[in-house]
Design a protein around this motif. Structure first.
Motif, PDB file in Angstrom:
ATOM      1  N   ILE A 190     -26.176  13.965   9.414  1.00  0.00           N
ATOM      2  CA  ILE A 190     -27.123  12.848   9.383  1.00  0.00           C
ATOM      3  C   ILE A 190     -26.854  11.971   8.160  1.00  0.00           C
ATOM      4  CG2 ILE A 190     -29.552  12.192   9.354  1.00  0.00           C
ATOM      5  CD1 ILE A 190     -30.191  15.008  10.446  1.00  0.00           C
ATOM      6  N   HIS A 191     -26.995  12.556   6.988  1.00  0.00           N
ATOM      7  CA  HIS A 191     -26.726  11.888   5.715  1.00  0.00           C
ATOM      8  C   HIS A 191     -26.133  12.901   4.760  1.00  0.00           C
ATOM      9  CE1 HIS A 191     -28.656   7.968   6.283  1.00  0.00           C
ATOM     10  NE2 HIS A 191     -29.699   8.572   6.834  1.00  0.00           N
ATOM     11  N   TYR A 192     -25.479  12.389   3.725  1.00  0.00           N
ATOM     12  CA  TYR A 192     -24.940  13.254   2.705  1.00  0.00           C
ATOM     13  C   TYR A 192     -25.076  12.584   1.344  1.00  0.00           C
ATOM     14  CZ  TYR A 192     -20.841  10.223   2.645  1.00  0.00           C
ATOM     15  OH  TYR A 192     -20.004   9.136   2.527  1.00  0.00           O
ATOM     16  N   SER A 193     -24.849  13.398   0.309  1.00  0.00           N
ATOM     17  CA  SER A 193     -24.860  12.891  -1.057  1.00  0.00           C
ATOM     18  C   SER A 193     -23.805  13.646  -1.854  1.00  0.00           C
ATOM     19  CB  SER A 193     -26.235  13.093  -1.698  1.00  0.00           C
ATOM     20  OG  SER A 193     -26.179  12.852  -3.089  1.00  0.00           O
ATOM     21  N   ASN A 194     -22.885  12.914  -2.436  1.00  0.00           N
ATOM     22  CA  ASN A 194     -21.822  13.553  -3.212  1.00  0.00           C
ATOM     23  C   ASN A 194     -22.265  13.923  -4.623  1.00  0.00           C
ATOM     24  OD1 ASN A 194     -19.880  13.649  -1.251  1.00  0.00           O
ATOM     25  ND2 ASN A 194     -18.892  11.743  -1.867  1.00  0.00           N
ATOM     26  N   THR A 195     -23.266  13.221  -5.113  1.00  0.00           N
ATOM     27  CA  THR A 195     -23.758  13.496  -6.459  1.00  0.00           C
ATOM     28  C   THR A 195     -25.120  12.839  -6.607  1.00  0.00           C
ATOM     29  OG1 THR A 195     -23.162  13.420  -8.814  1.00  0.00           O
ATOM     30  CG2 THR A 195     -22.708  11.468  -7.508  1.00  0.00           C
ATOM     31  N   ALA A 196     -25.858  13.275  -7.587  1.00  0.00           N
ATOM     32  CA  ALA A 196     -27.185  12.690  -7.805  1.00  0.00           C
ATOM     33  C   ALA A 196     -27.074  11.184  -7.974  1.00  0.00           C
ATOM     34  CB  ALA A 196     -27.831  13.317  -9.041  1.00  0.00           C
ATOM     35  N   GLY A 197     -27.972  10.469  -7.274  1.00  0.00           N
ATOM     36  CA  GLY A 197     -27.998   9.020  -7.366  1.00  0.00           C
ATOM     37  C   GLY A 197     -27.202   8.312  -6.292  1.00  0.00           C
ATOM     38  N   THR A 198     -26.422   9.043  -5.493  1.00  0.00           N
ATOM     39  CA  THR A 198     -25.635   8.417  -4.431  1.00  0.00           C
ATOM     40  C   THR A 198     -25.916   9.096  -3.104  1.00  0.00           C
ATOM     41  OG1 THR A 198     -23.715   9.872  -4.597  1.00  0.00           O
ATOM     42  CG2 THR A 198     -23.774   7.986  -6.077  1.00  0.00           C
ATOM     43  N   THR A 199     -25.905   8.314  -2.025  1.00  0.00           N
ATOM     44  CA  THR A 199     -26.062   8.856  -0.681  1.00  0.00           C
ATOM     45  C   THR A 199     -25.137   8.110   0.259  1.00  0.00           C
ATOM     46  OG1 THR A 199     -27.867   7.356  -0.074  1.00  0.00           O
ATOM     47  CG2 THR A 199     -28.495   9.463  -1.075  1.00  0.00           C
ATOM     48  N   GLY A 200     -24.882   8.723   1.428  1.00  0.00           N
ATOM     49  CA  GLY A 200     -24.040   8.087   2.428  1.00  0.00           C
ATOM     50  C   GLY A 200     -24.484   8.472   3.818  1.00  0.00           C
ATOM     51  N   LYS A 201     -24.052   7.681   4.787  1.00  0.00           N
ATOM     52  CA  LYS A 201     -24.434   7.921   6.172  1.00  0.00           C
ATOM     53  C   LYS A 201     -23.445   8.848   6.855  1.00  0.00           C
ATOM     54  CE  LYS A 201     -26.755   3.479   6.817  1.00  0.00           C
ATOM     55  NZ  LYS A 201     -26.806   2.217   7.605  1.00  0.00           N
ATOM     56  N   GLY A 202     -23.997   9.688   7.711  1.00  0.00           N
ATOM     57  CA  GLY A 202     -23.175  10.547   8.530  1.00  0.00           C
ATOM     58  C   GLY A 202     -23.014   9.992   9.928  1.00  0.00           C
ATOM     59  N   GLU A 203     -22.885  10.882  10.886  1.00  0.00           N
ATOM     60  CA  GLU A 203     -22.635  10.496  12.271  1.00  0.00           C
ATOM     61  C   GLU A 203     -23.879   9.956  12.966  1.00  0.00           C
ATOM     62  OE1 GLU A 203     -21.201  12.732  16.427  1.00  0.00           O
ATOM     63  OE2 GLU A 203     -21.274  13.841  14.535  1.00  0.00           O
ATOM     64  N   VAL A 204     -25.062  10.493  12.627  1.00  0.00           N
ATOM     65  CA  VAL A 204     -26.299  10.118  13.324  1.00  0.00           C
ATOM     66  C   VAL A 204     -27.404   9.766  12.325  1.00  0.00           C
ATOM     67  CG1 VAL A 204     -25.847  11.323  15.497  1.00  0.00           C
ATOM     68  CG2 VAL A 204     -26.791  12.604  13.578  1.00  0.00           C
ATOM     69  N   PRO A 205     -27.266   8.686  11.567  1.00  0.00           N
ATOM     70  CA  PRO A 205     -28.225   8.381  10.507  1.00  0.00           C
ATOM     71  C   PRO A 205     -29.486   7.631  10.930  1.00  0.00           C
ATOM     72  CG  PRO A 205     -26.468   6.765  10.501  1.00  0.00           C
ATOM     73  CD  PRO A 205     -26.129   7.765  11.585  1.00  0.00           C
ATOM     74  N   ASP A 206     -29.474   7.033  12.129  1.00  0.00           N
ATOM     75  CA  ASP A 206     -30.575   6.147  12.508  1.00  0.00           C
ATOM     76  C   ASP A 206     -31.886   6.904  12.612  1.00  0.00           C
ATOM     77  OD1 ASP A 206     -28.505   4.117  14.739  1.00  0.00           O
ATOM     78  OD2 ASP A 206     -28.719   4.144  12.564  1.00  0.00           O
ATOM     79  N   GLY A 207     -32.937   6.337  11.993  1.00  0.00           N
ATOM     80  CA  GLY A 207     -34.263   6.938  12.011  1.00  0.00           C
ATOM     81  C   GLY A 207     -34.522   7.895  10.866  1.00  0.00           C
ATOM     82  N   TYR A 208     -33.516   8.092  10.019  1.00  0.00           N
ATOM     83  CA  TYR A 208     -33.630   9.024   8.890  1.00  0.00           C
ATOM     84  C   TYR A 208     -33.269   8.314   7.585  1.00  0.00           C
ATOM     85  CZ  TYR A 208     -32.928  12.412  12.718  1.00  0.00           C
ATOM     86  OH  TYR A 208     -33.003  13.126  13.882  1.00  0.00           O
ATOM     87  N   SER A 209     -33.880   8.771   6.500  1.00  0.00           N
ATOM     88  CA  SER A 209     -33.484   8.298   5.176  1.00  0.00           C
ATOM     89  C   SER A 209     -33.472   9.483   4.222  1.00  0.00           C
ATOM     90  CB  SER A 209     -34.418   7.203   4.663  1.00  0.00           C
ATOM     91  OG  SER A 209     -35.731   7.711   4.497  1.00  0.00           O
ATOM     92  N   VAL A 210     -32.697   9.354   3.164  1.00  0.00           N
ATOM     93  CA  VAL A 210     -32.588  10.406   2.153  1.00  0.00           C
ATOM     94  C   VAL A 210     -32.619   9.795   0.775  1.00  0.00           C
ATOM     95  CG1 VAL A 210     -31.294  12.061   3.582  1.00  0.00           C
ATOM     96  CG2 VAL A 210     -30.064  10.320   2.263  1.00  0.00           C
ATOM     97  N   SER A 211     -32.858  10.641  -0.204  1.00  0.00           N
ATOM     98  CA  SER A 211     -32.761  10.249  -1.603  1.00  0.00           C
ATOM     99  C   SER A 211     -32.206  11.427  -2.389  1.00  0.00           C
ATOM    100  CB  SER A 211     -34.125   9.832  -2.157  1.00  0.00           C
ATOM    101  OG  SER A 211     -35.040  10.915  -2.083  1.00  0.00           O
ATOM    102  N   ARG A 212     -31.608  11.141  -3.529  1.00  0.00           N
ATOM    103  CA  ARG A 212     -31.052  12.223  -4.362  1.00  0.00           C
ATOM    104  C   ARG A 212     -31.332  11.874  -5.830  1.00  0.00           C
ATOM    105  NH1 ARG A 212     -26.192  15.419  -4.211  1.00  0.00           N
ATOM    106  NH2 ARG A 212     -26.684  17.293  -5.435  1.00  0.00           N
ATOM    107  N   ALA A 213     -32.534  12.211  -6.242  1.00  0.00           N
ATOM    108  CA  ALA A 213     -32.967  11.876  -7.598  1.00  0.00           C
ATOM    109  C   ALA A 213     -32.368  12.808  -8.644  1.00  0.00           C
ATOM    110  CB  ALA A 213     -34.487  11.906  -7.695  1.00  0.00           C
TER     111      ALA A 213
END
Lengths: 112, 113
Positions: free
Chosen positions: A46-69
């Motif tokens: 759905i989504h991923y994050s390589n490190t705190a403060g960054t996020t990216g979209k995966g294969e099925v991101p629609d309707g979802y959100s993420v955060s990485r504080a």
């Protein structure tokens, strides 16, 4: 905490409601991931994050959100749930350069 | 777009027999992972295959990777009931700076006494 924890374990949600799935890891992994698992489709990112403060979209991101504080937490939010988001959600962590990902116990979500 | 296909999707076998699960993928990669999932549980990492010709063994399970054929196999030797589970392969499409795994559909393995 040992490994990855997810909360809640399961949830039944009315369509249109907002829901946040929580994920916490204590392995000091840089990267974290959210997948959904549906019968016959395996796991889809759905989504991923390589490190705190960054996020990216995966294969099925629609309707979802993420955060990485911070390094440990990676919440997944459904702003307005729909029945097609009924699924089992797995959080995972690892290192973006490679190596296996380690999975949490999962959250079973039902949207009615 | 990377596609990962496993076969068979369902496998019922007798204890003591040997069998192989196949994982085919559609684009170049030399990073492939095998996971096990028990019913209602999470995924457990089994094998990490990071180069052409890599072979890993753990007990009755052996995994291999042929990057030229874009094929990985998971071989089960003298199956026992405890190996009943769903097995997934996952391929890393080698997108710079991210490990965006693409999973196969899974193979549900049932081992009967």
């Amino acid at each position: 905490i040992a490994g990855i924890t997810q909360a809640p374990t399961s949830q039944i949600l009315a369509a249109g409601r907002r829901m946040t799935l929580r994920c916490t890891q204590d392995m000091r992994h840089n990267a974290m991931y959210w997948y959904r698992q549906d019968l016959g489709l395996g796991l889809r990112l759905i989504h991923y994050s390589n490190t705190a403060g960054t996020t990216g979209k995966g294969e099925v991101p629609d309707g979802y959100s993420v955060s990485r504080a911070n390094t440990d937490d990676f919440p997944l939010t459904l702003a307005s749930a729909v029945p097609s988001q009924t699924s089992v959600y797995f959080c995972a962590s690892g290192f973006p350069a490679g190596g296996p990902q380690f999975f949490g116990p999962g959250t079973r979500l039902t949207v009615l | 777009e990377l596609k990962v296909e496993q076969n068979p999707l369902f496998l019922s076998m007798q204890e003591g027999k040997n069998y192989t699960i196949y994982c085919n993928y559609s684009t170049t990669s030399d990073r492939l992972y095998w996971y096990r999932q028990d019913p209602g549980k999470s995924l457990e990492s089994l094998f990490v295959l990071l180069s052409n010709g890599a072979v890993k063994q753990e007990g009755r399970l052996m995994a291999s990777l042929d990057t030229k054929a874009r094929l990985s196999t998971l071989h089960i030797t003298a199956a026992v009931h405890d190996l009943s589970a769903t097995y997934f392969c996952a391929v890393d499409p080698l997108i710079q700076g991210a490990q965006k795994l693409v999973f196969g559909q899974g193979t549900r393995l049932t081992i009967n006494p």
